[in-house]
Design a protein around this motif. Structure first.
Motif, PDB file in Angstrom:
ATOM      1  N   TYR A  89       0.871  -0.860  -0.359  1.00  0.00           N
ATOM      2  CA  TYR A  89       0.085  -0.070   0.347  1.00  0.00           C
ATOM      3  C   TYR A  89       0.591   1.066   0.112  1.00  0.00           C
ATOM      4  CZ  TYR A  89      -3.580  -3.592   1.164  1.00  0.00           C
ATOM      5  OH  TYR A  89      -4.294  -4.876   1.446  1.00  0.00           O
ATOM      6  N   THR A  90       1.835   1.426  -0.146  1.00  0.00           N
ATOM      7  CA  THR A  90       2.942   2.237  -0.570  1.00  0.00           C
ATOM      8  C   THR A  90       2.736   3.289  -1.739  1.00  0.00           C
ATOM      9  OG1 THR A  90       4.582   1.442  -1.502  1.00  0.00           O
ATOM     10  CG2 THR A  90       4.579   1.526   1.045  1.00  0.00           C
ATOM     11  N   CYS A  91       2.644   4.358  -1.694  1.00  0.00           N
ATOM     12  CA  CYS A  91       2.683   5.266  -2.828  1.00  0.00           C
ATOM     13  C   CYS A  91       3.627   3.976  -4.321  1.00  0.00           C
ATOM     14  CB  CYS A  91       2.907   5.713  -3.227  1.00  0.00           C
ATOM     15  SG  CYS A  91       2.540   7.392  -2.376  1.00  0.00           S
ATOM     16  N   ALA A  92       4.132   3.815  -4.124  1.00  0.00           N
ATOM     17  CA  ALA A  92       4.990   2.983  -4.639  1.00  0.00           C
ATOM     18  C   ALA A  92       4.645   1.723  -5.396  1.00  0.00           C
ATOM     19  CB  ALA A  92       6.367   2.753  -4.371  1.00  0.00           C
ATOM     20  N   ALA A  93       4.215   1.025  -4.720  1.00  0.00           N
ATOM     21  CA  ALA A  93       3.343  -0.256  -4.829  1.00  0.00           C
ATOM     22  C   ALA A  93       2.368   0.097  -5.517  1.00  0.00           C
ATOM     23  CB  ALA A  93       2.839  -0.858  -3.499  1.00  0.00           C
ATOM     24  N   LEU A  94       1.485   1.063  -4.798  1.00  0.00           N
ATOM     25  CA  LEU A  94       0.192   1.638  -5.811  1.00  0.00           C
ATOM     26  C   LEU A  94       0.544   2.007  -7.029  1.00  0.00           C
ATOM     27  CD1 LEU A  94      -1.717   2.597  -2.590  1.00  0.00           C
ATOM     28  CD2 LEU A  94      -1.968   0.745  -3.140  1.00  0.00           C
ATOM     29  N   GLY A  95       1.198   2.229  -7.350  1.00  0.00           N
ATOM     30  CA  GLY A  95       1.793   3.100  -8.384  1.00  0.00           C
ATOM     31  C   GLY A  95       1.865   2.360  -9.229  1.00  0.00           C
ATOM     32  N   ASP A  96       2.610   1.041  -9.631  1.00  0.00           N
ATOM     33  CA  ASP A  96       3.160  -0.258 -10.092  1.00  0.00           C
ATOM     34  C   ASP A  96       1.603  -0.661 -10.501  1.00  0.00           C
ATOM     35  OD1 ASP A  96       5.998  -0.241 -10.047  1.00  0.00           O
ATOM     36  OD2 ASP A  96       5.982  -1.662  -8.100  1.00  0.00           O
ATOM     37  N   VAL A 114      -4.885  10.292 -14.700  1.00  0.00           N
ATOM     38  CA  VAL A 114      -6.139  11.069 -13.970  1.00  0.00           C
ATOM     39  C   VAL A 114      -5.558  10.823 -12.240  1.00  0.00           C
ATOM     40  CG1 VAL A 114      -7.703  12.916 -12.751  1.00  0.00           C
ATOM     41  CG2 VAL A 114      -8.027  12.588 -15.479  1.00  0.00           C
ATOM     42  N   GLY A 115      -5.001  11.414 -11.228  1.00  0.00           N
ATOM     43  CA  GLY A 115      -5.436  11.091  -9.894  1.00  0.00           C
ATOM     44  C   GLY A 115      -5.864  11.869  -9.159  1.00  0.00           C
ATOM     45  N   HIS A 116      -6.736  12.084  -8.281  1.00  0.00           N
ATOM     46  CA  HIS A 116      -7.838  12.607  -7.974  1.00  0.00           C
ATOM     47  C   HIS A 116      -6.692  12.462  -5.893  1.00  0.00           C
ATOM     48  CE1 HIS A 116     -10.704  13.669  -4.829  1.00  0.00           C
ATOM     49  NE2 HIS A 116     -10.352  14.908  -4.799  1.00  0.00           N
ATOM     50  N   SER A 117      -6.276  13.494  -5.422  1.00  0.00           N
ATOM     51  CA  SER A 117      -5.900  13.392  -4.389  1.00  0.00           C
ATOM     52  C   SER A 117      -4.851  12.557  -3.759  1.00  0.00           C
ATOM     53  CB  SER A 117      -7.023  13.705  -2.835  1.00  0.00           C
ATOM     54  OG  SER A 117      -7.109  13.685  -1.595  1.00  0.00           O
ATOM     55  N   PHE A 118      -5.050  11.855  -2.721  1.00  0.00           N
ATOM     56  CA  PHE A 118      -4.318  10.393  -2.454  1.00  0.00           C
ATOM     57  C   PHE A 118      -3.898   9.487  -4.066  1.00  0.00           C
ATOM     58  CE2 PHE A 118      -2.719   6.259  -1.508  1.00  0.00           C
ATOM     59  CZ  PHE A 118      -1.492   6.953  -1.070  1.00  0.00           C
ATOM     60  N   GLY A 119      -4.750   9.162  -4.579  1.00  0.00           N
ATOM     61  CA  GLY A 119      -4.362   9.114  -5.939  1.00  0.00           C
ATOM     62  C   GLY A 119      -3.211   8.940  -6.900  1.00  0.00           C
ATOM     63  N   GLY A 120      -3.257  11.141  -7.003  1.00  0.00           N
ATOM     64  CA  GLY A 120      -2.307  12.247  -7.432  1.00  0.00           C
ATOM     65  C   GLY A 120      -1.166  12.107  -7.127  1.00  0.00           C
ATOM     66  N   GLU A 125       3.492   7.786  -9.096  1.00  0.00           N
ATOM     67  CA  GLU A 125       5.217   7.465  -8.754  1.00  0.00           C
ATOM     68  C   GLU A 125       5.034   6.491 -10.483  1.00  0.00           C
ATOM     69  OE1 GLU A 125       6.925   6.198  -6.195  1.00  0.00           O
ATOM     70  OE2 GLU A 125       5.990   8.482  -5.180  1.00  0.00           O
ATOM     71  N   ALA A 126       3.637   6.156 -11.345  1.00  0.00           N
ATOM     72  CA  ALA A 126       3.972   5.900 -12.319  1.00  0.00           C
ATOM     73  C   ALA A 126       4.334   6.494 -13.405  1.00  0.00           C
ATOM     74  CB  ALA A 126       1.994   5.427 -12.731  1.00  0.00           C
ATOM     75  N   VAL A 127       4.141   8.408 -13.230  1.00  0.00           N
ATOM     76  CA  VAL A 127       4.818   8.646 -14.542  1.00  0.00           C
ATOM     77  C   VAL A 127       5.863   8.868 -14.658  1.00  0.00           C
ATOM     78  CG1 VAL A 127       4.524  10.860 -15.288  1.00  0.00           C
ATOM     79  CG2 VAL A 127       2.568  10.011 -14.920  1.00  0.00           C
ATOM     80  N   ILE A 128       6.759   9.214 -13.157  1.00  0.00           N
ATOM     81  CA  ILE A 128       7.979   9.080 -12.472  1.00  0.00           C
ATOM     82  C   ILE A 128       8.508   7.750 -13.141  1.00  0.00           C
ATOM     83  CG2 ILE A 128       9.768   9.763 -11.235  1.00  0.00           C
ATOM     84  CD1 ILE A 128       7.645  11.860  -9.245  1.00  0.00           C
ATOM     85  N   ASP A 129       7.797   6.482 -12.615  1.00  0.00           N
ATOM     86  CA  ASP A 129       8.928   5.630 -12.817  1.00  0.00           C
ATOM     87  C   ASP A 129       9.028   4.908 -14.629  1.00  0.00           C
ATOM     88  OD1 ASP A 129       6.749   3.563 -14.372  1.00  0.00           O
ATOM     89  OD2 ASP A 129       6.164   3.443 -12.414  1.00  0.00           O
ATOM     90  N   GLY A 130       8.714   6.089 -15.758  1.00  0.00           N
ATOM     91  CA  GLY A 130       8.938   5.998 -16.676  1.00  0.00           C
ATOM     92  C   GLY A 130       8.307   4.135 -17.598  1.00  0.00           C
ATOM     93  N   ARG A 131       7.820   3.328 -17.079  1.00  0.00           N
ATOM     94  CA  ARG A 131       7.188   2.070 -17.464  1.00  0.00           C
ATOM     95  C   ARG A 131       6.191   2.440 -18.596  1.00  0.00           C
ATOM     96  NH1 ARG A 131       5.327  -1.356 -12.458  1.00  0.00           N
ATOM     97  NH2 ARG A 131       4.783  -2.470 -14.241  1.00  0.00           N
ATOM     98  N   THR A 132       5.653   3.837 -18.081  1.00  0.00           N
ATOM     99  CA  THR A 132       4.297   3.264 -19.355  1.00  0.00           C
ATOM    100  C   THR A 132       4.631   5.160 -19.859  1.00  0.00           C
ATOM    101  OG1 THR A 132       2.752   2.788 -17.349  1.00  0.00           O
ATOM    102  CG2 THR A 132       2.116   3.882 -18.664  1.00  0.00           C
TER     103      THR A 132
END
Length: 290
Positions: A89-96, A114-120, A125-132
Motif C-alpha cells: 500500500y505504499t505510493c510506489a506499490a500502488l503506482g506499480d 488522472v489522480g485525485h488527492s492521494f490518488g494523485g 509514481e507511475a509517471v515518474i517510474d517511466g514504465r508507461t
C-alpha cells in the motif's frame, strides 16, 4: 471523505472488473452512448477514503467525447481486495498497479491518467517510474508533498483510531459529519459500506503515506508528459496557492474550479469534465503532430 451526490449509473456507465497480471480491480467503465471509442482512453484513480464512485458524475460526459473511461478502486479499497502486507500500500506499490492497469486499458497505446488527492501522489509514481508512456497526466486536488490543513488532521485521526476499529471511526466521527452535512440516507449507507470494506492495513499505510509524502515535483517536471493541475477554489486539502506553485514548477496548465472544494468531479462535474476533455484533446493533437 469524497461524497458522491448520486449512485445511479448514467447511460453508458457500468460496473466491471479490470484483470491485470497483479490481480483484478473493481471499476466503473464508461463508453460512448453511440459509436465506438475513437480517442485515447483515460484512467481515473481516487483518493485515500474514496472509490471509483467519486467519478460517477463526470464519466458519461468524458465518454461522450469518444473515449473509454475507467475509474478504479485501488488495491485494498472498497471492492478491490488487498493483502495484509503493508508493503502493498505504499505510493510506489500502488503506482506499480497503475502501470499495470494502464497497460491493459491502453493495449500498448497511450492512456490519459488522472489522480485525485492521494490518488494523485500514487499516479505520480507511475509517471515518474517511466514504465508507461502516458498521453497526459492530471493532478486533481493533489499537492506536491504531504497533505496539510484539515485533511492532515483526518489522516492523523485514521492512524490514531484505527486500532479501535473502522466502525469506531465511522460511528464516532464520519457518520455525524455526513448527517450534519445533509447527506441523503442512501449515500450515508454507501459511505459506511465503503469505509467498512477497506483494508485496515491499507487505510493505515495509505494515511501514513499521505502524511509523509516527499516532494517529487522536480522529478515529475523532467518527464515529457502534458500535465494539468486542477483544483477547487476552496480546496481544504492542499491550499490552492501550494497547488498553483506546483503547477508553475511543472510548467503545467493550471485550472481553478469555481464553487468546488476538494472534489471538483463531485462538486462541479460539468466544469471539471469540460476542462479534462479540452486538455485531453489538446494533448492528443500535440502528440500526433510530433
Amino acid at each position: 471523505m469524497s461524497t458522491p451526490r448520486f449512485l445511479t449509473l448514467p447511460d453508458g456507465v457500468c460496473q466491471t472488473q479490470v484483470e491485470t497480471s497483479v490481480g483484478k480491480f473493481a471499476a466503473l467503465e464508461a463508453l460512448p452512448v453511440s459509436g465506438i471509442p475513437e480517442r485515447w482512453p483515460a484512467l481515473l484513480v481516487p483518493g485515500l477514503t474514496g472509490s471509483k464512485e467519486d467519478f460517477i458524475a463526470i464519466m458519461q460526459s468524458l465518454a461522450l467525447s469518444g473515449r473509454r473511461i475507467i475509474a478504479i478502486d485501488m488495491r485494498g479499497q472498497f471492492e478491490t481486495p488487498g493483502p495484509d502486507d503493508p508493503g502493498a500500500y505504499t505510493c510506489a506499490a500502488l503506482g506499480d498497479d497503475v502501470d499495470e492497469l494502464a497497460a491493459v486499458l491502453g493495449e500498448g497505446g497511450p492512456v490519459h491518467l488522472v489522480g485525485h488527492s492521494f490518488g494523485g501522489l500514487v499516479s505520480r509514481e507511475a509517471v515518474i517510474d517511466g514504465r508507461t508512456k502516458f498521453a497526459s497526466f492530471t493532478l486533481m486536488d493533489a499537492g506536491p508533498a504531504a497533505i496539510v490543513g484539515r485533511r492532515q488532521e483526518t489522516g492523523r485521526t485514521i492512524i490514531n483510531e484505527l486500532p479501535l476499529g473502522v466502525e469506531h471511526i465511522w460511528s464516532s466521527r464520519l457518520e455525524a459529519d455526513a448527517v450534519a452535512a445533509g447527506v441523503p440516507e442512501e449515500i450515508v449507507c454507501f459511505l459506511r459500506k465503503r469505509l467498512m470494506s477497506n483494508s485496515v492495513t491499507g487505510l493505515t499505510v495509505m494515511a501514513e503515506e499521505v502524511l509523509t509524502a516527499r516532494d517529487r515535483t522536480d522529478e515529475l517536471a523532467e518527464i515529457a508528459v502534458p500535465t494539468l493541475v486542477i483544483y477547487g477554489e476552496g480546496d481544504d486539502g492542499w491550499p490552492p496557492h501550494i497547488q498553483a506553485d506546483m503547477a508553475g514548477r511543472l510548467n503545467a496548465e493550471c485550472i481553478v474550479v469555481p464553487g468546488a472544494m476538494h472534489s471538483p468531479a463531485v462538486e462541479a462535474p460539468e466544469t471539471t469534465a469540460a476542462a479534462l476533455t479540452r486538455f485531453w484533446n489538446a494533448a492528443e493533437s500535440r502528440y500526433r503532430t510530433l
